[in-house]
Each structure stands twice: as C-alpha cells, then as structure tokens.
Write a protein that holds these residues in place. Structure first.
Motif, PDB file in Angstrom:
ATOM      1  N   GLU A 207      23.523  -2.649 -13.381  1.00 34.72           N
ATOM      2  CA  GLU A 207      23.222  -1.550 -12.470  1.00 34.72           C
ATOM      3  C   GLU A 207      21.715  -1.338 -12.354  1.00 34.72           C
ATOM      4  OE1 GLU A 207      25.509   1.249 -14.699  1.00 34.72           O
ATOM      5  OE2 GLU A 207      27.085   1.314 -13.186  1.00 34.72           O
ATOM      6  N   ILE A 208      21.034  -1.451 -13.469  1.00 35.71           N
ATOM      7  CA  ILE A 208      19.573  -1.321 -13.475  1.00 35.71           C
ATOM      8  C   ILE A 208      18.947  -2.430 -12.657  1.00 35.71           C
ATOM      9  CG2 ILE A 208      17.518  -1.524 -14.932  1.00 35.71           C
ATOM     10  CD1 ILE A 208      19.043   0.119 -17.031  1.00 35.71           C
ATOM     11  N   LEU A 209      19.387  -3.665 -12.876  1.00 35.28           N
ATOM     12  CA  LEU A 209      18.843  -4.785 -12.118  1.00 35.28           C
ATOM     13  C   LEU A 209      19.077  -4.599 -10.625  1.00 35.28           C
ATOM     14  CD1 LEU A 209      19.799  -7.763 -14.430  1.00 35.28           C
ATOM     15  CD2 LEU A 209      17.482  -7.091 -13.767  1.00 35.28           C
ATOM     16  N   ASP A 210      20.237  -4.120 -10.266  1.00 35.94           N
ATOM     17  CA  ASP A 210      20.550  -3.894  -8.853  1.00 35.94           C
ATOM     18  C   ASP A 210      19.619  -2.847  -8.242  1.00 35.94           C
ATOM     19  OD1 ASP A 210      22.177  -4.212  -6.452  1.00 35.94           O
ATOM     20  OD2 ASP A 210      22.978  -2.226  -6.918  1.00 35.94           O
ATOM     21  N   GLN A 211      19.436  -1.746  -8.928  1.00 34.18           N
ATOM     22  CA  GLN A 211      18.580  -0.676  -8.406  1.00 34.18           C
ATOM     23  C   GLN A 211      17.113  -1.089  -8.348  1.00 34.18           C
ATOM     24  OE1 GLN A 211      19.390   3.108 -10.302  1.00 34.18           O
ATOM     25  NE2 GLN A 211      21.581   2.674 -10.325  1.00 34.18           N
ATOM     26  N   VAL A 212      16.665  -1.806  -9.376  1.00 30.49           N
ATOM     27  CA  VAL A 212      15.277  -2.269  -9.399  1.00 30.49           C
ATOM     28  C   VAL A 212      15.051  -3.295  -8.290  1.00 30.49           C
ATOM     29  CG1 VAL A 212      13.580  -3.571 -10.760  1.00 30.49           C
ATOM     30  CG2 VAL A 212      14.885  -1.727 -11.825  1.00 30.49           C
ATOM     31  N   TYR A 213      15.995  -4.206  -8.111  1.00 32.26           N
ATOM     32  CA  TYR A 213      15.913  -5.203  -7.047  1.00 32.26           C
ATOM     33  C   TYR A 213      15.777  -4.523  -5.685  1.00 32.26           C
ATOM     34  CZ  TYR A 213      16.944  -9.468  -4.429  1.00 32.26           C
ATOM     35  OH  TYR A 213      16.867 -10.550  -3.581  1.00 32.26           O
ATOM     36  N   GLN A 214      16.610  -3.510  -5.451  1.00 35.12           N
ATOM     37  CA  GLN A 214      16.567  -2.787  -4.176  1.00 35.12           C
ATOM     38  C   GLN A 214      15.220  -2.093  -3.972  1.00 35.12           C
ATOM     39  OE1 GLN A 214      18.829  -2.979  -1.764  1.00 35.12           O
ATOM     40  NE2 GLN A 214      19.969  -4.379  -3.064  1.00 35.12           N
TER      41      GLN A 214
ATOM     42  N   LEU B 274      12.295  -2.865  -5.284  1.00 32.48           N
ATOM     43  CA  LEU B 274      11.256  -3.873  -5.048  1.00 32.48           C
ATOM     44  C   LEU B 274      11.345  -4.408  -3.618  1.00 32.48           C
ATOM     45  CD1 LEU B 274      11.460  -5.693  -8.482  1.00 32.48           C
ATOM     46  CD2 LEU B 274       9.438  -4.515  -7.598  1.00 32.48           C
ATOM     47  N   SER B 275      12.548  -4.652  -3.157  1.00 35.52           N
ATOM     48  CA  SER B 275      12.742  -5.135  -1.789  1.00 35.52           C
ATOM     49  C   SER B 275      12.252  -4.124  -0.764  1.00 35.52           C
ATOM     50  CB  SER B 275      14.224  -5.436  -1.533  1.00 35.52           C
ATOM     51  OG  SER B 275      14.665  -6.509  -2.325  1.00 35.52           O
ATOM     52  N   GLU B 276      12.591  -2.853  -0.992  1.00 35.49           N
ATOM     53  CA  GLU B 276      12.178  -1.799  -0.071  1.00 35.49           C
ATOM     54  C   GLU B 276      10.661  -1.699   0.039  1.00 35.49           C
ATOM     55  OE1 GLU B 276      14.045   1.839  -1.351  1.00 35.49           O
ATOM     56  OE2 GLU B 276      16.054   1.056  -0.958  1.00 35.49           O
ATOM     57  N   LYS B 277       9.968  -1.986  -1.040  1.00 40.38           N
ATOM     58  CA  LYS B 277       8.510  -1.902  -1.037  1.00 40.38           C
ATOM     59  C   LYS B 277       7.847  -3.195  -0.568  1.00 40.38           C
ATOM     60  CE  LYS B 277       6.409   1.222  -2.065  1.00 40.38           C
ATOM     61  NZ  LYS B 277       5.920   2.307  -1.200  1.00 40.38           N
ATOM     62  N   GLY B 278       8.642  -4.211  -0.254  1.00 39.72           N
ATOM     63  CA  GLY B 278       8.108  -5.455   0.286  1.00 39.72           C
ATOM     64  C   GLY B 278       7.713  -6.494  -0.741  1.00 39.72           C
ATOM     65  N   TYR B 279       8.090  -6.281  -1.990  1.00 36.24           N
ATOM     66  CA  TYR B 279       7.787  -7.252  -3.039  1.00 36.24           C
ATOM     67  C   TYR B 279       8.873  -8.322  -3.105  1.00 36.24           C
ATOM     68  CZ  TYR B 279       4.519  -3.740  -4.811  1.00 36.24           C
ATOM     69  OH  TYR B 279       3.499  -2.827  -4.946  1.00 36.24           O
ATOM     70  N   ASN B 280       8.549  -9.458  -3.708  1.00 40.96           N
ATOM     71  CA  ASN B 280       9.548 -10.470  -4.008  1.00 40.96           C
ATOM     72  C   ASN B 280      10.209 -10.049  -5.323  1.00 40.96           C
ATOM     73  OD1 ASN B 280      10.810 -12.747  -5.249  1.00 40.96           O
ATOM     74  ND2 ASN B 280       9.697 -14.085  -3.860  1.00 40.96           N
ATOM     75  N   PRO B 281      11.446  -9.551  -5.270  1.00 43.11           N
ATOM     76  CA  PRO B 281      12.080  -9.008  -6.472  1.00 43.11           C
ATOM     77  C   PRO B 281      12.222 -10.006  -7.607  1.00 43.11           C
ATOM     78  CG  PRO B 281      13.313  -8.405  -4.525  1.00 43.11           C
ATOM     79  CD  PRO B 281      12.289  -9.397  -4.094  1.00 43.11           C
ATOM     80  N   VAL B 282      12.539 -11.250  -7.286  1.00 40.13           N
ATOM     81  CA  VAL B 282      12.709 -12.258  -8.334  1.00 40.13           C
ATOM     82  C   VAL B 282      11.392 -12.469  -9.079  1.00 40.13           C
ATOM     83  CG1 VAL B 282      13.260 -14.676  -8.793  1.00 40.13           C
ATOM     84  CG2 VAL B 282      14.633 -13.385  -7.151  1.00 40.13           C
ATOM     85  N   ASN B 283      10.309 -12.668  -8.349  1.00 36.53           N
ATOM     86  CA  ASN B 283       9.014 -12.885  -8.992  1.00 36.53           C
ATOM     87  C   ASN B 283       8.608 -11.694  -9.850  1.00 36.53           C
ATOM     88  OD1 ASN B 283       8.823 -15.335  -7.718  1.00 36.53           O
ATOM     89  ND2 ASN B 283       7.348 -14.663  -6.183  1.00 36.53           N
ATOM     90  N   GLN B 284       8.819 -10.493  -9.334  1.00 41.59           N
ATOM     91  CA  GLN B 284       8.400  -9.296 -10.064  1.00 41.59           C
ATOM     92  C   GLN B 284       9.230  -9.076 -11.325  1.00 41.59           C
ATOM     93  OE1 GLN B 284       5.567  -9.391  -7.965  1.00 41.59           O
ATOM     94  NE2 GLN B 284       5.511  -7.424  -8.985  1.00 41.59           N
ATOM     95  N   ILE B 285      10.535  -9.280 -11.234  1.00 42.69           N
ATOM     96  CA  ILE B 285      11.402  -9.108 -12.405  1.00 42.69           C
ATOM     97  C   ILE B 285      11.099 -10.173 -13.451  1.00 42.69           C
ATOM     98  CG2 ILE B 285      13.795  -9.153 -13.220  1.00 42.69           C
ATOM     99  CD1 ILE B 285      14.550  -7.815 -10.494  1.00 42.69           C
TER     100      ILE B 285
ATOM    101  N   THR C  12       4.089  -2.788 -15.166  1.00 39.85           N
ATOM    102  CA  THR C  12       3.428  -2.663 -13.863  1.00 39.85           C
ATOM    103  C   THR C  12       3.905  -3.724 -12.867  1.00 39.85           C
ATOM    104  OG1 THR C  12       1.494  -3.959 -14.556  1.00 39.85           O
ATOM    105  CG2 THR C  12       1.393  -1.555 -14.840  1.00 39.85           C
ATOM    106  N   TYR C  13       4.673  -4.693 -13.315  1.00 39.07           N
ATOM    107  CA  TYR C  13       5.293  -5.646 -12.390  1.00 39.07           C
ATOM    108  C   TYR C  13       6.379  -4.962 -11.555  1.00 39.07           C
ATOM    109  CZ  TYR C  13       3.148  -9.880 -14.259  1.00 39.07           C
ATOM    110  OH  TYR C  13       2.265 -10.854 -14.615  1.00 39.07           O
ATOM    111  N   ILE C  14       6.865  -3.820 -12.026  1.00 34.90           N
ATOM    112  CA  ILE C  14       7.957  -3.119 -11.369  1.00 34.90           C
ATOM    113  C   ILE C  14       7.407  -1.876 -10.677  1.00 34.90           C
ATOM    114  CG2 ILE C  14      10.224  -2.034 -11.690  1.00 34.90           C
ATOM    115  CD1 ILE C  14      10.097  -5.077 -12.385  1.00 34.90           C
TER     116      ILE C  14
ATOM    117  N   LEU D 226      13.419   3.199 -14.973  1.00 32.90           N
ATOM    118  CA  LEU D 226      14.785   2.727 -15.154  1.00 32.90           C
ATOM    119  C   LEU D 226      14.830   1.407 -15.916  1.00 32.90           C
ATOM    120  CD1 LEU D 226      17.640   3.599 -14.384  1.00 32.90           C
ATOM    121  CD2 LEU D 226      17.378   2.293 -12.280  1.00 32.90           C
ATOM    122  N   ILE D 227      13.988   0.451 -15.530  1.00 36.41           N
ATOM    123  CA  ILE D 227      14.056  -0.871 -16.160  1.00 36.41           C
ATOM    124  C   ILE D 227      13.609  -0.816 -17.619  1.00 36.41           C
ATOM    125  CG2 ILE D 227      11.767  -1.820 -15.621  1.00 36.41           C
ATOM    126  CD1 ILE D 227      13.396  -4.400 -14.739  1.00 36.41           C
ATOM    127  N   MET D 228      12.785   0.164 -17.966  1.00 35.43           N
ATOM    128  CA  MET D 228      12.333   0.271 -19.351  1.00 35.43           C
ATOM    129  C   MET D 228      13.387   0.899 -20.261  1.00 35.43           C
ATOM    130  SD  MET D 228       8.239   1.013 -19.007  1.00 35.43           S
ATOM    131  CE  MET D 228       8.457   2.727 -18.665  1.00 35.43           C
TER     132      MET D 228
END
Length: 88
Positions: free
Chosen positions: A22-29, A31-42, A52-54, A63-65
C-alpha cells in the motif's frame, strides 16, 4: 465512574497497520503526480536510504519511512515473482 486504580488495556488492531504494498502504491502515485520517474526515485531511496529521493507530496516521504527498506524490496520481489508465475 471507572475504577482508576486498575491499569487499562488498549490494543490497536493489526488491520490498522499499513502494508508495504500500500505504501509503495501511494508513493508511486505521488511521484507520478509530481512528474518524477517513480522507479528511479524508489530505487534511489532503497539503495541510499536518503528520503529526499521521495517527494513530500501527499505525505509520500513520511509514509515510505514507516516501513523498513528491506521490507519494500521483499514486497517488490514477491510481486515480481507472482507476476511471472514463478513457484516459490
């Protein structure tokens, strides 16, 4: 009136604990909304431990912490294995 001489017992149900997927899903969303590449950032976060990558958008950084990085890797590996139909 309650007896205040006895210790009260309080237990939070395990259902309230947020799961790694659930955390990964929310963080992915977020990051996507802000225009980042979610895979690279995670990946950057998991490899370095640097939050600060997130993005802080929608509370993603906080959340991810809440979950250990090795638990995030385990969740991603389990999902990858399931999606490829591999046996355990």
């Amino acid at each position: 009136m309650k007896d205040i001489s006895n210790t009260q017992f309080f237990q939070v149900g395990s259902d309230s604990k947020i799961q790694a997927y659930e955390i990964l899903d929310q963080v992915y969303q977020a990051l996507s909304e802000k225009g980042y590449n979610p895979v690279n950032q995670i990946v950057g976060y998991i490899m370095s431990g640097d939050p600060t990558y997130i993005t802080s958008h929608n509370g993603a950084r906080s959340l991810i912490m809440k979950v250990e990085r090795d638990d995030l890797v385990e969740e991603m590996l389990k999902t990858y294995i399931k999606s490829n139909g591999w046996n355990k």
